[in-house]
Scaffold this motif. Structure first.
Motif, PDB file in Angstrom:
ATOM      1  N   GLY A 104       3.904  -0.992   5.313  1.00  0.00           N
ATOM      2  CA  GLY A 104       3.562  -2.384   5.599  1.00  0.00           C
ATOM      3  C   GLY A 104       2.164  -2.507   6.198  1.00  0.00           C
ATOM      4  N   ARG A 105       1.942  -3.601   6.908  1.00  0.00           N
ATOM      5  CA  ARG A 105       0.618  -3.853   7.480  1.00  0.00           C
ATOM      6  C   ARG A 105       0.593  -3.502   8.959  1.00  0.00           C
ATOM      7  NH1 ARG A 105      -3.029  -7.601   5.428  1.00  0.00           N
ATOM      8  NH2 ARG A 105      -3.288  -8.446   7.512  1.00  0.00           N
ATOM      9  N   LEU A 106      -0.518  -2.929   9.386  1.00  0.00           N
ATOM     10  CA  LEU A 106      -0.703  -2.665  10.803  1.00  0.00           C
ATOM     11  C   LEU A 106      -1.685  -3.706  11.331  1.00  0.00           C
ATOM     12  CD1 LEU A 106      -1.068   1.218  11.108  1.00  0.00           C
ATOM     13  CD2 LEU A 106       0.939  -0.200  11.466  1.00  0.00           C
ATOM     14  N   SER A 107      -1.265  -4.429  12.376  1.00  0.00           N
ATOM     15  CA  SER A 107      -2.217  -5.378  12.947  1.00  0.00           C
ATOM     16  C   SER A 107      -2.094  -5.404  14.463  1.00  0.00           C
ATOM     17  CB  SER A 107      -2.012  -6.769  12.361  1.00  0.00           C
ATOM     18  OG  SER A 107      -0.653  -7.114  12.445  1.00  0.00           O
ATOM     19  N   GLU A 110       3.716   0.071  13.304  1.00  0.00           N
ATOM     20  CA  GLU A 110       4.010  -1.151  12.548  1.00  0.00           C
ATOM     21  C   GLU A 110       5.066  -1.992  13.272  1.00  0.00           C
ATOM     22  OE1 GLU A 110       4.779  -0.570   8.279  1.00  0.00           O
ATOM     23  OE2 GLU A 110       5.983  -2.400   8.370  1.00  0.00           O
ATOM     24  N   PHE A 142      -7.110   0.938  12.262  1.00  0.00           N
ATOM     25  CA  PHE A 142      -6.706  -0.471  12.167  1.00  0.00           C
ATOM     26  C   PHE A 142      -7.019  -1.257  13.443  1.00  0.00           C
ATOM     27  CE2 PHE A 142      -4.253   1.745   8.955  1.00  0.00           C
ATOM     28  CZ  PHE A 142      -4.373   0.902   7.861  1.00  0.00           C
ATOM     29  N   MET A 179       0.849  -1.196   0.000  1.00  0.00           N
ATOM     30  CA  MET A 179       0.000   0.000   0.000  1.00  0.00           C
ATOM     31  C   MET A 179       0.891   1.255   0.000  1.00  0.00           C
ATOM     32  SD  MET A 179      -3.030   1.016   2.686  1.00  0.00           S
ATOM     33  CE  MET A 179      -1.993   0.726   4.123  1.00  0.00           C
TER      34      MET A 179
END
Lengths: 597, 152
Positions: A177-180, A17, A45, A1
């Motif tokens: 990157g991805r945020l989780s 992140e 998120f 993204m």
């Protein structure tokens, strides 16, 4: 993204992140957007964590240190002068070390654009012996935020990210990157030798810190080189981005080699010398103080020999002129820079502070010493009701100091201190305790607009919510003032001139007859908040009666609202900026300013 | 491309820069911007400098810009100073602004109109790049209409 993020937003993304779940700090330009960006991302998120403002930077630093010792990845955010406020815990945290990972985000303000100093926080990293990473672009700000947390966790040492205004407030396309979410697990392994070390054990902590920094210097220091010229420029931060652009734009790629340093402290001088020995000339260009230059310890051109100016922002124009002076690029035909038409910064039309300053000035004229403070209301300068601005909370301690100095000289001199609500909580309470305890009669006016207005309307402890929107318990200024033991306390709406004038006259009388400070709270919500917007417009229309206006400009000079404009013969209201609050009516001695209800 | 957008607070100069940045991102081009705003919140100068598909910093110097978009006439001389030899200044006349305000109800739609002008004056982006972004923003229908009007 791919996102288009500012340096500050990029830092927030990188921190989250990497796993940071606790951020505290205090707003200050150019650092203010990091924490709100983290709050926004956490909501978007669905990430659990604590992301809120503290009452000041010292408190914020202690809170984050404790959370880090509880093994949670944390970050502290402040501007350069904010780190000064946190110096006490900051220095000690370096010694004790961190556990869950601790990133110290500090935004410097070379120029300065909106600060009292243009100090270089990389020296603060050097001073405390913690590593500092210096991004050149928002993209690097994102990458370095992640790197900082990982370094901190690996070596159990706080790691600083130092940005400057231009990196914090620039934007760039960044592949993120991805945020989780993950389950936060706090733990505390008791160890008094470390967390409650007596002076006897402190040198051991210092020894451990030195060992950590030596390891980081040997394992983590790297130099990135670009281009292939005979002269070498060593650089870091935003200066690298500027140099890169100049070299490609002016085709200097065969004249200069650039050595970019991401971590200016700790610097591995052996690694650096191995590179620099190959070049006929070494120039060091870095934004701020000569941090790399002093660690380099060899002959070079830079700040020390005057090649690089010792003060002011290192803009792209300044860097170009340095390269021209060194005959690396040709002198350009001197062309004057066109400056935009100047507009003096001013309190917003409709700001309650303006009426408050106007009332203070009407009562005390030029007789008083006016000690001011940091915030929008510094602009009380325009109304000539601010004589000093030093640092957060200094209006009250300066008020005390002036009162005592003149008291010792047997000179009657009224002193009026003005301080905002958030600044009062930050650093104004302690000097007020001193003023009560040591019998100092002067006036403290708390200008309460119920927000941190200047840095973008962050909440203050009087609000019922904090930055993340969660419910917060309001702490009332008047309760604190009373609890300190102040006898004279009056509260007025800052839109109520008569109330303020009366209160000021009574306070004047009080400090002449008693040996104790008088406190006034002039309260009106900032017009940039929902609460403030509710109050306006107060009138259908504010206008100047041309028959009555004498063109004396007393309103413009004394009330200083940007919506009052002199057209050559009479004053007019600038309807594009006026919010019809009608506060200026009181400033016309001929009743020429009218309101329509 | 080096681009500068000049306006005053509240006019949407920053929103316009974000729209153009998104157009660049959609085309996988690098985009950087540098924002300068004065201390005055309302009515103060807002200046956004942008570099698309070039450079490392978002800074654009005077005499460097390929295009300058001027939203506030007060800064005409200042805006002109940014243009390079072949640079183009894009601005709206008072009449155009008034007709946009009349037709769309808010002067802010002038930014989509001016985006239409911008599309015509450069070669990196085409009409569809702008439409792709505009259709996903607030009041997209009106913005698209104002944009079409700007393309002419």
């Amino acid at each position: 993204m791919k996102l288009f993020l500012s340096g500050n937003e990029a830092i927030a993304f990188g921190l989250l992140e990497a796993g940071v779940r606790f951020i505290s700090g205090y707003p200050g330009t150019p650092s203010s957007e990091v924490l709100p960006a983290a709050v926004k991302l956490a909501k978007q998120f669905k990430i659990d964590g604590y992301f809120n403002w503290a009452v000041n930077e010292k408190v914020a630093f202690e809170e984050t240190t404790a959370a880090s010792i509880a093994n949670i990845p944390v970050a502290f955010v402040a501007k350069q002068v904010g780190l000064n406020v946190a110096m006490d815990p900051y220095m000690n945290t370096a010694l004790v070390g961190s556990d869950g990972g601790l990133v110290v985000v500090v935004a410097d303000d070379p120029g300065p654009h909106s600060s009292q100093t243009e100090q270089d926080s990389r020296f603060m990293a050097y001073f405390a012996k913690i590593p500092v990473l210096e991004p050149s672009t928002p993209k690097e700000a994102y990458l370095f935020a992640k790197k900082a947390l990982n370094l901190s966790r690996q070596y159990k040492i706080p790691v600083m990210i130092r940005t400057t205004t231009r990196v914090s407030h620039s934007k760039e396309d960044i592949e993120v990157g991805r945020l989780s979410n993950y389950t936060i697990k706090a733990q505390f392994n008791k160890n008094t030798d470390r967390y409650a070390a007596t002076p006897h054990f402190r040198y051991l902590l210092h020894k451990q810190l030195n060992e950590k920094i030596e390891k980081i210097k040997n394992n983590e220091f790297e130099i990135k080189t670009y281009f292939s010229g005979k002269k070498l420029i060593i650089t870091s931060g935003i200066s690298f981005a500027y140099l890169y652009d100049i070299i490609t734009e002016y085709k200097l790629t065969d004249k200069l080699t650039i050595a970019k340093i991401d971590m200016p402290y700790p610097l591995n001088e052996e690694t650096l010398h191995r590179l620099t020995d190959k070049f006929e000339e070494v120039i060091i260009i870095e934004e701020g103080y000569p941090v790399i230059e002093l660690q380099f310890r060899k002959e070079c051109k830079g700040r020390e020999d005057g090649t690089v100016p010792k003060e002011g922002e290192l803009t792209i124009d300044v860097i170009k002129s340095i390269l021209q002076k060194l005959s690396i690029m040709p002198e350009e035909k001197s062309s004057k820079l066109i400056k935009p038409p100047f507009k003096r910064p001013s309190l917003c039309p409709g700001c309650g502070h303006r009426t408050a300053f106007y009332a203070i000035k009407q009562v005390f004229k030029d007789d008083a010493i006016y000690t001011g403070d940091i915030g929008c209301y510094t602009l009380g300068l325009n109304l000539k009701a601010v004589d000093t601005v030093h640092c957060m909370g200094a209006s009250v301690s300066f008020g005390f100091g002036f009162q005592k100095a003149f008291g010792l000289s047997n000179i009657k001199k009224p002193v009026v201190a003005t301080i905002g609500d958030s600044t009062f909580f930050h650093s104004g309470i302690t000097p007020l305790i001193d003023a009560v305890h040591n019998n100092s009669p002067f006036i403290v006016v708390i200008l309460d607009n119920s927000t941190v207005a200047m840095t973008g309307n962050q909440p203050t402890p009087t609000n019922t919510y904090n930055e993340d929107g969660s419910k917060a318990t309001p702490v009332l200024i008047e309760n604190i003032v009373k609890a300190i033991g102040v006898d004279f306390l009056k509260i007025c709406d800052a839109y109520d001139f008569d109330c303020m004038e009366k209160a000021l006259l009574e306070a004047k009388d009080y400090i002449e007859n008693y040996s104790s400070p008088a406190v006034l709270i002039f309260r009106h919500p900032c017009i940039y908040t929902t609460e403030g917007l509710k109050n306006n417009p107060r009138f259908k229309r504010v206008f100047v009666d041309e028959q009555l206006c004498k063109g004396c400009k007393i309103c413009i000079e004394n009330f200083e609202c940007p919506s009052l404009i002199f057209n050559g013969s009479v004053v007019e209201i600038d309807t594009t900026t006026c919010i019809n609050c009608g506060q200026c009516v009181v400033s016309c001695p001929f009743d020429a300013i009218k309101v329509e209800k | 491309m080096k681009l500068v957008i000049i306006g005053v607070g509240g006019m949407g100069a920053i929103s316009l820069s974000k729209t153009i940045a998104q157009m660049a991102i959609n085309k996988n081009l690098s985009v950087k911007s540098s924002e300068i705003h004065g201390i005055a919140k309302k009515g103060g100068l807002v200046e956004v400098q942008m570099k698309i598909d070039e450079g490392l910093s978002g800074v654009v110097l005077q005499k460097e810009a390929d295009i300058v978009i001027l939203l506030e006439d007060l800064y005409f001389q200042y805006a002109k100073a940014f243009l390079n030899k072949n640079g183009i200044l894009i601005t709206l006349t008072k009449e155009e602004k008034e007709s946009i305000k009349k037709e769309f109800g808010d002067i802010k739609f002038a930014n989509s109109f001016i985006l239409g002008r911008f599309i015509k004056k450069q070669s990196i982006f085409d009409k569809l790049d702008a439409v792709e972004v505009l259709k996903n923003i607030k009041f997209s229908e009106k913005n698209l209409k104002a944009f079409e009007r700007g393309i002419g």
